[in-house]
Design a protein around this motif. Structure first.
Motif, PDB file in Angstrom:
ATOM      1  N   ARG A 131      42.253 -41.485  52.682  1.00 50.97           N
ATOM      2  CA  ARG A 131      41.252 -42.419  53.229  1.00 50.97           C
ATOM      3  C   ARG A 131      39.910 -42.227  52.541  1.00 50.97           C
ATOM      4  N   ASP A 132      39.471 -40.979  52.418  1.00 49.08           N
ATOM      5  CA  ASP A 132      38.179 -40.701  51.793  1.00 49.08           C
ATOM      6  C   ASP A 132      38.154 -41.185  50.350  1.00 49.08           C
ATOM      7  N   ALA A 133      39.245 -40.963  49.622  1.00 53.46           N
ATOM      8  CA  ALA A 133      39.296 -41.393  48.230  1.00 53.46           C
ATOM      9  C   ALA A 133      39.279 -42.914  48.120  1.00 53.46           C
ATOM     10  N   ALA A 134      40.014 -43.592  49.011  1.00 54.45           N
ATOM     11  CA  ALA A 134      40.048 -45.054  48.993  1.00 54.45           C
ATOM     12  C   ALA A 134      38.680 -45.626  49.321  1.00 54.45           C
ATOM     13  N   MET A 135      37.995 -45.018  50.285  1.00 54.19           N
ATOM     14  CA  MET A 135      36.671 -45.514  50.645  1.00 54.19           C
ATOM     15  C   MET A 135      35.681 -45.265  49.513  1.00 54.19           C
ATOM     16  N   TRP A 136      35.749 -44.096  48.881  1.00 49.32           N
ATOM     17  CA  TRP A 136      34.855 -43.791  47.757  1.00 49.32           C
ATOM     18  C   TRP A 136      35.026 -44.823  46.651  1.00 49.32           C
ATOM     19  N   THR A 137      36.268 -45.190  46.374  1.00 50.78           N
ATOM     20  CA  THR A 137      36.547 -46.175  45.326  1.00 50.78           C
ATOM     21  C   THR A 137      36.050 -47.562  45.719  1.00 50.78           C
ATOM     22  N   ALA A 138      36.329 -47.971  46.957  1.00 54.05           N
ATOM     23  CA  ALA A 138      35.945 -49.308  47.413  1.00 54.05           C
ATOM     24  C   ALA A 138      34.438 -49.498  47.386  1.00 54.05           C
ATOM     25  N   LEU A 139      33.680 -48.462  47.738  1.00 53.62           N
ATOM     26  CA  LEU A 139      32.223 -48.578  47.772  1.00 53.62           C
ATOM     27  C   LEU A 139      31.634 -48.772  46.383  1.00 53.62           C
ATOM     28  N   ARG A 140      32.400 -48.467  45.352  1.00 49.27           N
ATOM     29  CA  ARG A 140      31.887 -48.591  43.985  1.00 49.27           C
ATOM     30  C   ARG A 140      32.387 -49.850  43.276  1.00 49.27           C
ATOM     31  N   VAL A 141      33.137 -50.666  43.976  1.00 45.82           N
ATOM     32  CA  VAL A 141      33.575 -51.948  43.433  1.00 45.82           C
ATOM     33  C   VAL A 141      32.457 -52.969  43.653  1.00 45.82           C
ATOM     34  N   PRO A 142      31.948 -53.607  42.574  1.00 50.67           N
ATOM     35  CA  PRO A 142      30.857 -54.580  42.727  1.00 50.67           C
ATOM     36  C   PRO A 142      31.201 -55.663  43.749  1.00 50.67           C
ATOM     37  N   GLY A 143      30.290 -55.901  44.638  1.00 49.75           N
ATOM     38  CA  GLY A 143      30.489 -56.903  45.679  1.00 49.75           C
ATOM     39  C   GLY A 143      31.186 -56.352  46.900  1.00 49.75           C
ATOM     40  N   LEU A 144      32.294 -55.650  46.694  1.00 50.23           N
ATOM     41  CA  LEU A 144      33.043 -55.115  47.826  1.00 50.23           C
ATOM     42  C   LEU A 144      32.269 -54.015  48.530  1.00 50.23           C
ATOM     43  N   GLY A 145      31.597 -53.147  47.762  1.00 50.49           N
ATOM     44  CA  GLY A 145      30.842 -52.063  48.373  1.00 50.49           C
ATOM     45  C   GLY A 145      29.754 -52.564  49.288  1.00 50.49           C
ATOM     46  N   GLY A 146      28.977 -53.546  48.826  1.00 51.14           N
ATOM     47  CA  GLY A 146      27.923 -54.108  49.670  1.00 51.14           C
ATOM     48  C   GLY A 146      28.476 -54.789  50.903  1.00 51.14           C
ATOM     49  N   TRP A 147      29.625 -55.451  50.737  1.00 54.49           N
ATOM     50  CA  TRP A 147      30.257 -56.129  51.870  1.00 54.49           C
ATOM     51  C   TRP A 147      30.671 -55.120  52.933  1.00 54.49           C
ATOM     52  N   ILE A 148      31.221 -53.976  52.491  1.00 55.70           N
ATOM     53  CA  ILE A 148      31.618 -52.930  53.443  1.00 55.70           C
ATOM     54  C   ILE A 148      30.399 -52.361  54.141  1.00 55.70           C
ATOM     55  N   GLU A 149      29.341 -52.061  53.388  1.00 53.33           N
ATOM     56  CA  GLU A 149      28.148 -51.444  53.978  1.00 53.33           C
ATOM     57  C   GLU A 149      27.441 -52.376  54.947  1.00 53.33           C
ATOM     58  N   ARG A 150      27.619 -53.688  54.784  1.00 49.50           N
ATOM     59  CA  ARG A 150      27.042 -54.653  55.723  1.00 49.50           C
ATOM     60  C   ARG A 150      28.004 -54.975  56.869  1.00 49.50           C
ATOM     61  N   ALA A 151      29.116 -54.233  56.942  1.00 49.51           N
ATOM     62  CA  ALA A 151      30.142 -54.484  57.967  1.00 49.51           C
ATOM     63  C   ALA A 151      30.618 -55.925  57.907  1.00 49.51           C
ATOM     64  N   GLY A 152      30.879 -56.391  56.675  1.00 51.32           N
ATOM     65  CA  GLY A 152      31.314 -57.774  56.484  1.00 51.32           C
ATOM     66  C   GLY A 152      32.656 -58.084  57.102  1.00 51.32           C
ATOM     67  N   MET A 153      33.401 -57.050  57.474  1.00 48.20           N
ATOM     68  CA  MET A 153      34.705 -57.266  58.089  1.00 48.20           C
ATOM     69  C   MET A 153      34.604 -57.704  59.550  1.00 48.20           C
ATOM     70  N   LYS A 154      33.428 -57.637  60.131  1.00 46.48           N
ATOM     71  CA  LYS A 154      33.266 -58.059  61.527  1.00 46.48           C
ATOM     72  C   LYS A 154      33.577 -59.549  61.659  1.00 46.48           C
ATOM     73  N   PRO A 155      34.427 -59.946  62.621  1.00 49.63           N
ATOM     74  CA  PRO A 155      34.774 -61.361  62.807  1.00 49.63           C
ATOM     75  C   PRO A 155      33.537 -62.232  63.005  1.00 49.63           C
ATOM     76  N   LYS A 156      33.510 -63.341  62.312  1.00 52.12           N
ATOM     77  CA  LYS A 156      32.351 -64.233  62.347  1.00 52.12           C
ATOM     78  C   LYS A 156      32.416 -65.171  63.554  1.00 52.12           C
ATOM     79  N   PRO A 157      31.265 -65.609  64.044  1.00 53.23           N
ATOM     80  CA  PRO A 157      31.246 -66.597  65.135  1.00 53.23           C
ATOM     81  C   PRO A 157      31.584 -67.984  64.586  1.00 53.23           C
ATOM     82  N   ARG A 158      32.863 -68.224  64.407  1.00 53.18           N
ATOM     83  CA  ARG A 158      33.362 -69.456  63.796  1.00 53.18           C
ATOM     84  C   ARG A 158      34.682 -69.806  64.475  1.00 53.18           C
ATOM     85  N   PHE A 159      34.743 -70.987  65.073  1.00 54.86           N
ATOM     86  CA  PHE A 159      35.938 -71.400  65.783  1.00 54.86           C
ATOM     87  C   PHE A 159      37.012 -71.867  64.809  1.00 54.86           C
TER      88      PHE A 159
END
Length: 563
Positions: A376-404
């Motif tokens: 898990r730690d290795a996967a997270m370390w790698t994901a945080l260094r992928v352009p775009g994906l890292g910022g999305w993770i740090e902003r908690a972009g996975m949180k469900p959006k208020p969209r019906f």
């Protein structure tokens, strides 16, 4: 027999929010609560910007926000204290901070005290619902005096000789995961109950001590030996949660000796007081149906969310917002009761998505196998260094959006890049008099018909009667620096029109992203989800009549309140 528009069972956060929203919308409300007094211990610890916007609609957000810690980082840390990933969201599209930590006793007591200014709301504590019966016109509710159970600590004693009967147009069950109302309806819960056990320990700083200064952020301690949650709370309070192994003995871990040993790893025991220590499990379930005629489920009675993303209470707050304006539309504006069918189709998918994310987060942070934790730690370390994906993770972009979901909401159909069925932003705008205001405060708590650079009333013609009938307010929003100038005596200001300027350009960027142009009209539902937008105002008006089921004979105009 006393009669009310709405009877609410339960005075937790969901019931309190419902009482404020319904009362502010002018509906008469009776709230029945079994417990004579509040629990007094913290359960919910977090609220977000979406929920605070609902509290703003209820007229209580500024008061309750004073008691919260805001803008804290949320992070996963290793057992040695080093940070694995930190989640921080500093943007405020809904005006409110995204991260707000609360102490539930502060929240509940403040919300109940603020109900004193709601003349339409009556709260009856120490009352147990004995039963109810519904017919075509309403619900009859029978209730009696109760001693309360101190939230499961003792047997609840009910004096049925003291029973009373009331009548309400609708009954809302906000009476928690063990809902009496849901049980009497025979509605099952679907999902999964998890056997994993956690020990929760609530602490309070002793007078004059400052024991939590070194724990400034919300930490998921991702230790394979014992995954731990460290949660800061306002007013000198702090919570720890410790994941137990299957072989661990419940009584042993609830003992003072064990609690002191675990807590002493993080704080000085001489500086804290243990307020609660309890081993619990959790559920990830939703009710099979949320409506039975004139009886509706809300909050934990409808869904139970694991605590790992702090969304359980907030889901109930969103339920209250969705229900309150639809009930007003039915009882005050003559809308078809069938619109209540959209309550479940709008709210259930979002609640289930939050439950799924919470379970996923639990699975990651509570890994107890050393090899799995390292992966898990290795996967997270790698994901945080992928352009775009890292910022999305740090902003908690996975949180469900208020969209019906498409075709599952009350509103016009959503096309490609359309805004329909999504939550509109809340920027700061500038009023005609030069004063700043939050957008929702400027347009009010009902329907809003917003002209983009135009007075929407001029484009509506005779259709304006339909919008006035549902209590809509009208507004014009100008781009930054684009407010038109006139000559002496122009008298451009009109009574009943909110004349606003988007000084930050935030609203304009959102409008362009959804292809809403100058001259168009934007229609917002009372919960500030987009009903529809475009230049064809006749289609928007026809859509409102059709979606609400408004009968033609009731189209007499009702003057909108001037802003």
């Amino acid at each position: 027999m006393n009669t009310y528009d709405i009877a609410v069972v339960g005075l937790g956060p969901t019931g309190l929010t419902l009482a404020h929203l319904l009362g502010r919308r002018g509906l008469s409300v009776l709230v029945l609560e079994r417990e004579p007094e509040f629990y007094g211990n913290a359960r919910a610890v977090y609220t977000d910007d979406e929920a605070l916007r609902v509290f703003q609609t209820a007229g209580v957000a500024d008061e309750i926000h004073q008691d919260m810690n805001i803008d804290s980082a949320v992070q996963w840390v290793r057992s040695d204290g080093t940070t694995l990933v930190q989640f921080r969201e500093t943007r405020r599209p809904l005006w409110w901070p995204v991260v707000n930590f609360l102490y539930q006793p502060y929240l509940e007591t403040r919300l109940e005290a603020l109900l004193e200014r709601s003349p339409h709301v009556e709260v009856c504590r120490g009352r147990e619902v004995l039963g109810f019966a519904q017919d075509h016109n309403g619900v009859t509710v029978r209730h009696a005096a109760a001693t309360g159970s101190q939230y499961g600590r003792r047997e609840n004693v009910v004096d049925e000789a003291n029973a009373e009967t009331v009548r309400a147009a609708y009954l809302i069950a906000a009476d928690g995961g063990r809902s009496v109302v849901r049980t009497q309806l025979g509605i099952d819960m679907s999902g999964r109950s998890y056997p994993e056990r956690w020990l929760v320990v609530d602490l309070a700083a002793k007078e004059g001590a400052d024991p939590f200064r070194h724990l400034p952020y919300f930490d998921f301690v991702c230790s394979p030996d014992m995954p731990t949650v460290s949660c800061p709370q306002p007013g000198g309070h702090h919570r720890f949660e410790f994941a137990l192994k299957d072989s661990d003995d419940k009584a042993h871990f609830e003992s003072d000796e064990t609690v002191h040993r675990l807590v002493s790893r993080y704080v000085d025991l001489d500086e804290v007081e243990v307020r609660r220590q309890l081993v619990y499990t959790f559920n990830a379930v939703t009710a099979d149906r949320w409506r039975e005629g004139r009886v509706l489920l809300a909050g934990d009675a409808a869904h139970m969310t694991p605590q790992f993303i702090g969304q359980g209470m907030n889901a109930g707050v969103r339920d209250a917002d969705n229900l309150s304006w639809k009930l007003e539309a039915i009882l005050r504006h003559g809308a078809d009761p069938a619109i209540l069918n959209t309550y479940e189709t709008e709210r259930k998918p979002h609640a289930k998505a939050m439950i799924a994310l919470s379970v996923f987060n639990k699975s990651l942070v509570s890994l107890k196998h050393p090899v799995g934790a390292k992966a898990r730690d290795a996967a997270m370390w790698t994901a945080l260094r992928v352009p775009g994906l890292g910022g999305w993770i740090e902003r908690a972009g996975m949180k469900p959006k208020p969209r019906f979901g498409r075709d599952a909401y009350l509103g016009m159909p959503r096309g490609l890049l359309g805004a329909e069925g999504t939550l509109a932003p809340q920027p700061v705008v500038r009023r005609y008099d030069g004063r700043p205001a939050r957008f929702d405060d400027a347009v009010g708590i009902g329907w809003a018909v917003v002209g983009i650079g135009v007075d929407p009333r001029k484009t509506l013609g005779s259709d304006i009667a339909t919008w006035e009938r549902v209590g809509a307010t009208f507004a014009t929003v100008f781009a930054p620096g684009a407010r038109p100038q006139g000559s002496v005596g122009d008298g451009r200001r009109r009574i009943g029109l909110a004349d606003l300027e988007d000084t930050t350009g935030e609203l304009g960027r959102w409008l362009r992203r959804h292809r809403i142009r100058s001259g168009d009209v934007l229609v917002l539902r009372p919960d500030k989800f987009v009903f529809g937008a475009g230049s064809d105002v006749a289609a928007l008006t026809a859509g409102l009549r059709q979606q609400l089921g408004l009968p033609e004979q009731h189209l007499a105009a009702q003057p909108a309140e001037a802003i």
